[in-house]
Motif scaffolding. Structure first.
Motif, PDB file in Angstrom:
ATOM      1  N   ARG A   1       0.821  -1.224   0.000  1.00 62.30           N
ATOM      2  CA  ARG A   1       0.000   0.000   0.000  1.00 62.30           C
ATOM      3  C   ARG A   1       0.844   1.259   0.000  1.00 62.30           C
ATOM      4  O   ARG A   1       0.407   2.295  -0.484  1.00 62.30           O
TER       5      ARG A   1
ATOM      6  N   ALA B   1       6.955  10.553   8.237  1.00 63.03           N
ATOM      7  CA  ALA B   1       7.478  10.373   9.584  1.00 63.03           C
ATOM      8  C   ALA B   1       6.343   9.828  10.442  1.00 63.03           C
ATOM      9  O   ALA B   1       5.161  10.032  10.130  1.00 63.03           O
TER      10      ALA B   1
ATOM     11  N   GLY C   1       7.846  12.513   5.104  1.00 65.03           N
ATOM     12  CA  GLY C   1       9.171  11.920   5.268  1.00 65.03           C
ATOM     13  C   GLY C   1       9.421  10.759   4.316  1.00 65.03           C
ATOM     14  O   GLY C   1      10.577  10.433   4.026  1.00 65.03           O
TER      15      GLY C   1
ATOM     16  N   GLU D   1      10.617  12.367   1.252  1.00 62.05           N
ATOM     17  CA  GLU D   1      11.961  12.886   1.545  1.00 62.05           C
ATOM     18  C   GLU D   1      13.000  11.763   1.550  1.00 62.05           C
ATOM     19  O   GLU D   1      14.132  11.955   1.096  1.00 62.05           O
TER      20      GLU D   1
ATOM     21  N   GLU E   1       2.793  17.967   5.141  1.00 64.73           N
ATOM     22  CA  GLU E   1       3.092  18.402   6.519  1.00 64.73           C
ATOM     23  C   GLU E   1       2.270  19.606   6.958  1.00 64.73           C
ATOM     24  O   GLU E   1       1.863  19.684   8.127  1.00 64.73           O
TER      25      GLU E   1
HETATM   26  N1  CAA Z   1       2.497   8.030  11.006  1.00 62.21           N
HETATM   27  C1  CAA Z   1       1.950   7.135  11.838  1.00 62.21           C
HETATM   28  N2  CAA Z   1       0.981   6.282  11.468  1.00 62.21           N
HETATM   29  C2  CAA Z   1       0.537   6.363  10.190  1.00 62.21           C
HETATM   30  C3  CAA Z   1       1.050   7.282   9.272  1.00 62.21           C
HETATM   31  C4  CAA Z   1       2.095   8.133   9.713  1.00 62.21           C
HETATM   32  N3  CAA Z   1       2.698   9.017   8.913  1.00 62.21           N
HETATM   33  N4  CAA Z   1       0.420   7.125   8.088  1.00 62.21           N
HETATM   34  C5  CAA Z   1      -0.477   6.143   8.270  1.00 62.21           C
HETATM   35  N5  CAA Z   1      -0.414   5.674   9.534  1.00 62.21           N
HETATM   36  C6  CAA Z   1      -1.209   4.622  10.135  1.00 62.21           C
HETATM   37  C7  CAA Z   1      -2.631   5.079  10.436  1.00 62.21           C
HETATM   38  O1  CAA Z   1      -2.673   5.796  11.662  1.00 62.21           O
HETATM   39  C8  CAA Z   1      -3.380   3.783  10.472  1.00 62.21           C
HETATM   40  O2  CAA Z   1      -3.107   3.169  11.715  1.00 62.21           O
HETATM   41  P1  CAA Z   1      -4.319   2.437  12.528  1.00 62.21           P
HETATM   42  O3  CAA Z   1      -4.745   1.307  11.624  1.00 62.21           O
HETATM   43  O4  CAA Z   1      -3.645   1.989  13.775  1.00 62.21           O
HETATM   44  O5  CAA Z   1      -5.372   3.465  12.695  1.00 62.21           O
HETATM   45  C9  CAA Z   1      -2.657   2.958   9.411  1.00 62.21           C
HETATM   46  O6  CAA Z   1      -1.382   3.567   9.216  1.00 62.21           O
HETATM   47  C10 CAA Z   1      -3.362   2.956   8.060  1.00 62.21           C
HETATM   48  O7  CAA Z   1      -3.588   4.302   7.685  1.00 62.21           O
HETATM   49  P2  CAA Z   1      -5.054   4.864   7.333  1.00 62.21           P
HETATM   50  O8  CAA Z   1      -6.119   4.110   8.049  1.00 62.21           O
HETATM   51  O9  CAA Z   1      -5.004   6.350   7.511  1.00 62.21           O
HETATM   52  O10 CAA Z   1      -5.118   4.488   5.776  1.00 62.21           O
HETATM   53  P3  CAA Z   1      -5.916   5.245   4.620  1.00 62.21           P
HETATM   54  O11 CAA Z   1      -5.867   4.365   3.436  1.00 62.21           O
HETATM   55  O12 CAA Z   1      -7.257   5.703   5.112  1.00 62.21           O
HETATM   56  O13 CAA Z   1      -5.054   6.566   4.326  1.00 62.21           O
HETATM   57  C11 CAA Z   1      -3.045   7.819   3.961  1.00 62.21           C
HETATM   58  C12 CAA Z   1      -3.753   6.448   3.816  1.00 62.21           C
HETATM   59  C13 CAA Z   1      -3.683   8.834   3.041  1.00 62.21           C
HETATM   60  C14 CAA Z   1      -1.570   7.611   3.553  1.00 62.21           C
HETATM   61  C15 CAA Z   1      -3.165   8.286   5.436  1.00 62.21           C
HETATM   62  O14 CAA Z   1      -2.718   7.226   6.288  1.00 62.21           O
HETATM   63  C16 CAA Z   1      -2.344   9.504   5.756  1.00 62.21           C
HETATM   64  O15 CAA Z   1      -2.734  10.607   5.401  1.00 62.21           O
HETATM   65  N6  CAA Z   1      -1.215   9.311   6.462  1.00 62.21           N
HETATM   66  C17 CAA Z   1      -0.405  10.434   6.941  1.00 62.21           C
HETATM   67  C18 CAA Z   1       0.367  11.065   5.810  1.00 62.21           C
HETATM   68  C19 CAA Z   1       1.153  12.241   6.346  1.00 62.21           C
HETATM   69  O16 CAA Z   1       0.609  13.212   6.831  1.00 62.21           O
HETATM   70  N7  CAA Z   1       2.498  12.153   6.256  1.00 62.21           N
HETATM   71  C20 CAA Z   1       3.385  13.201   6.762  1.00 62.21           C
HETATM   72  C21 CAA Z   1       3.783  12.869   8.176  1.00 62.21           C
HETATM   73  S1  CAA Z   1       4.681  14.202   8.969  1.00 62.21           S
HETATM   74  C22 CAA Z   1       6.216  14.127   8.263  1.00 62.21           C
HETATM   75  O17 CAA Z   1       6.515  13.280   7.461  1.00 62.21           O
HETATM   76  C23 CAA Z   1       7.165  15.204   8.740  1.00 62.21           C
HETATM   77  C24 CAA Z   1       8.471  15.209   8.055  1.00 62.21           C
HETATM   78  O18 CAA Z   1       8.638  15.718   6.964  1.00 62.21           O
HETATM   79  C25 CAA Z   1       9.625  14.656   8.726  1.00 62.21           C
END
Ligand code: CAA
Length: 270
Positions: free
Chosen positions: A69, A75, A120, A123, A143
């Protein structure tokens, strides 16, 4: 912090597979879409350090995400949620150390993206030398939707990959682009119908690279990485130094001699 490795709480978060001179670094935390917790980041760096110690036995590395997936969905948001400003900066430094380790790796590294490469995750892919992707892939820096900014090098490497205006748009909006748009933006170098074709294509590229002098490929990578991060006058001087260093190698003597003698070169990696 609760870690969620593949199928077994005791399983490693990152594993390395070998197929001849090609190594594959697998990020194996599919329940969290391979999100980069500090433990995952440290394990990625350790995997690259161990592969670097093998010298020219490893001619290229593929980085993949487990689970079908996501490459990496960013991050680990749970780990970030409670950090102080100082701890947040330290979290970014850890991500930067991993990116620098990949950039310093002496052979090409291909991010093989099949699914989400967000935050991340994008990145991490940008720190690799190239990004190959399946049609089912999505890229973005979401982010700002979390009140954050890219922290593992996205503000630096994304503009270099796609140009400043599109990088700004992606970072300001947080919107995702699909593999076709990422390819036309120059972010993705090659696009494939499915994961098997993607991995075969990446292995074929490494095999092509492995025909060449390992020393010259490593030098070229070092100079390209230096040039990308440096003012032009300094970068061209680094190129001068790297070009000079090539003349210290047996492979350079052999490659030039083979050309002049109209025969195939026999490179030794020295
Ligand atoms: N961190 C921690 N857990 C995460 C995650 C993340 N970045 N992305 C997904 N997960 C987890 C979810 O919390 C979920 O866990 P649970 O089953 O325990 O609830 C599991 O993975 C599956 O995810 P979804 O149920 O959300 O799956 P979806 O198909 O509905 O959505 C997605 C997929 C669109 C990728 C969505 O998971 C999402 O938006 N994830 C976050 C993406 C994001 O914001 N990334 C940036 C993070 S901040 C960062 O990266 C800072 C930096 O630059 C260093």
């Amino acid at each position: 912090m609760t870690e969620q490795p593949g199928t077994d709480e005791r399983a490693p978060l990152v594993r390395v597979e070998r197929d001849g001179v090609v190594a594959t670094v697998v990020i194996d935390r599919p329940k969290a879409l391979n999100a980069l917790s500090p433990d995952v980041l440290r394990a990625v760096a350790e995997a690259f350090d161990a592969l670097a110690a093998e010298g020219d036995a490893v001619r290229g590395v593929l980085v993949v995400g487990e689970g079908g997936r996501a490459f990496v969905a960013g991050a680990d948001i749970r780990s970030l949620s409670t950090l102080t400003p100082e701890e947040g900066a330290e979290a970014a430094r850890l991500g930067h150390r991993v990116a620098a380790t990949i950039e310093a790796f002496p052979a090409p590294v291909i991010a093989c993206v099949d699914g989400f490469a967000l935050g991340g995750g994008l990145e991490l892919a940008l720190a690799c030398d190239e990004i190959y992707a399946t049609d089912a892939s999505w890229f973005g820096q979401p982010e700002v939707r979390l009140g954050l900014i890219p922290g593992f090098g996205g503000t630096v490497r994304l503009p270099r990959a796609v140009g400043l205006p599109l990088a700004k748009e992606l970072i300001f909006t947080g919107r995702r682009i699909d593999a076709a748009e990422a390819e036309s933006a120059g972010l993705v170098t090659r696009r494939f119908a499915d994961r098997d074709a993607l991995l075969a294509g990446a292995r074929a590229t490494i095999a092509e690279v492995a025909e060449n002098a390992w020393t010259a490929v490593a030098l070229a990578k070092r100079v390209l990485v230096q040039a990308a991060g440096t003012p032009t006058a300094v970068a061209t001087e680094a190129e001068v130094t790297g070009f000079g260093d090539a003349f210290r190698t047996d492979d350079m003597r052999e490659g030039v001699a083979a050309f002049l003698e109209k025969r195939e070169p026999r490179f030794t990696g020295r």
